[in-house]
Design a protein around this motif. Structure first.
Motif, PDB file in Angstrom:
ATOM      1  N   HIS A 127      41.185  39.867  42.871  1.00  0.00           N
ATOM      2  CA  HIS A 127      39.913  40.102  42.188  1.00  0.00           C
ATOM      3  C   HIS A 127      39.241  38.772  41.868  1.00  0.00           C
ATOM      4  N   ALA A 128      37.985  38.845  41.494  1.00  0.00           N
ATOM      5  CA  ALA A 128      37.230  37.671  41.059  1.00  0.00           C
ATOM      6  C   ALA A 128      36.453  38.050  39.806  1.00  0.00           C
ATOM      7  N   THR A 129      36.385  37.132  38.867  1.00  0.00           N
ATOM      8  CA  THR A 129      35.692  37.425  37.609  1.00  0.00           C
ATOM      9  C   THR A 129      34.196  37.650  37.815  1.00  0.00           C
ATOM     10  N   TRP A 130      33.642  37.083  38.861  1.00  0.00           N
ATOM     11  CA  TRP A 130      32.209  37.200  39.127  1.00  0.00           C
ATOM     12  C   TRP A 130      31.857  38.442  39.947  1.00  0.00           C
ATOM     13  N   ILE A 183      34.238  47.012  37.952  1.00  0.00           N
ATOM     14  CA  ILE A 183      34.343  48.478  37.942  1.00  0.00           C
ATOM     15  C   ILE A 183      35.798  48.890  38.149  1.00  0.00           C
ATOM     16  N   GLN A 184      36.503  48.197  39.018  1.00  0.00           N
ATOM     17  CA  GLN A 184      37.888  48.539  39.334  1.00  0.00           C
ATOM     18  C   GLN A 184      38.849  48.286  38.171  1.00  0.00           C
ATOM     19  N   LYS A 185      38.627  47.240  37.398  1.00  0.00           N
ATOM     20  CA  LYS A 185      39.593  46.812  36.381  1.00  0.00           C
ATOM     21  C   LYS A 185      39.971  47.917  35.403  1.00  0.00           C
ATOM     22  N   PRO A 186      39.025  48.650  34.780  1.00  0.00           N
ATOM     23  CA  PRO A 186      39.453  49.720  33.869  1.00  0.00           C
ATOM     24  C   PRO A 186      40.205  50.847  34.586  1.00  0.00           C
ATOM     25  N   ALA A 212      45.831  38.845  41.102  1.00  0.00           N
ATOM     26  CA  ALA A 212      45.665  37.529  41.707  1.00  0.00           C
ATOM     27  C   ALA A 212      44.187  37.145  41.741  1.00  0.00           C
ATOM     28  N   ASP A 213      43.905  35.931  41.374  1.00  0.00           N
ATOM     29  CA  ASP A 213      42.534  35.430  41.380  1.00  0.00           C
ATOM     30  C   ASP A 213      42.104  35.094  42.810  1.00  0.00           C
ATOM     31  N   PHE A 214      41.077  35.751  43.269  1.00  0.00           N
ATOM     32  CA  PHE A 214      40.605  35.580  44.641  1.00  0.00           C
ATOM     33  C   PHE A 214      40.204  34.134  44.934  1.00  0.00           C
ATOM     34  N   THR A 261      40.182  38.813  53.169  1.00  0.00           N
ATOM     35  CA  THR A 261      38.945  38.037  53.270  1.00  0.00           C
ATOM     36  C   THR A 261      37.925  38.388  52.195  1.00  0.00           C
ATOM     37  N   GLN A 262      38.190  39.428  51.420  1.00  0.00           N
ATOM     38  CA  GLN A 262      37.249  39.841  50.387  1.00  0.00           C
ATOM     39  C   GLN A 262      37.974  40.099  49.078  1.00  0.00           C
ATOM     40  N   GLN A 263      37.275  39.805  47.990  1.00  0.00           N
ATOM     41  CA  GLN A 263      37.795  40.178  46.679  1.00  0.00           C
ATOM     42  C   GLN A 263      37.747  41.694  46.551  1.00  0.00           C
TER      43      GLN A 263
END
Length: 129
Positions: free
Chosen positions: A49-52, A58-61, A80-82, A95-97
């Motif tokens: 994932h990425a914070t931005w 939307i996915q996190k909750p 893991a941070d993308f 290749t994508q977050q």
């Protein structure tokens, strides 16, 4: 005394492995813990994932809710941070977050990118069981 020097690493490795297996749920990505989980055959999911990323927000909750469900509690979800986990992205060919990579018995069994529907994410996560 020499025996203690040999036993310490073995006991330490055992305790670390046992703690990973006992504590399934969401954990920050750590290469050593991830490898131990995969090598032991425990169910695991890597969530890049990425914070931005609006999709990740939307996915996190949804991930939080699913990881708390009794049947999915035995699955370790490595967050893991993308942007910073470049070696992991290369190894998993991500290749994508907003990507989930699901492992069962030490092998990748599913992956999903950009999905925001809870039922679909649940179905992907359940492939780890």
């Amino acid at each position: 005394m020499k025996q203690m020097r040999f036993l310490k690493p073995i006991v330490g490795a055992f305790l670390q492995l046992a703690s990973v297996a006992a504590f399934a749920g969401e954990v920050p990505f750590n290469q050593a813990s991830f490898q131990q989980t995969i090598l032991s055959g425990q169910p695991a999911i890597v969530y890049l994932h990425a914070t931005w990323c609006p999709t990740c927000r939307i996915q996190k909750p949804i991930v939080d809710r699913l990881s708390a469900e009794p049947e999915l509690k035995k699955v370790t979800i490595f967050i893991a941070d993308f942007d910073s986990e470049t070696n992991l992205k290369k190894a998993l060919k991500v290749t994508q977050q907003s990507t989930f990579v699901v492992f069962k018995n030490g092998h990748e069994v599913a992956r999903s990118t950009g999905q925001t529907e809870e039922a679909v994410i649940r179905a992907v996560f359940e492939k780890a069981l």
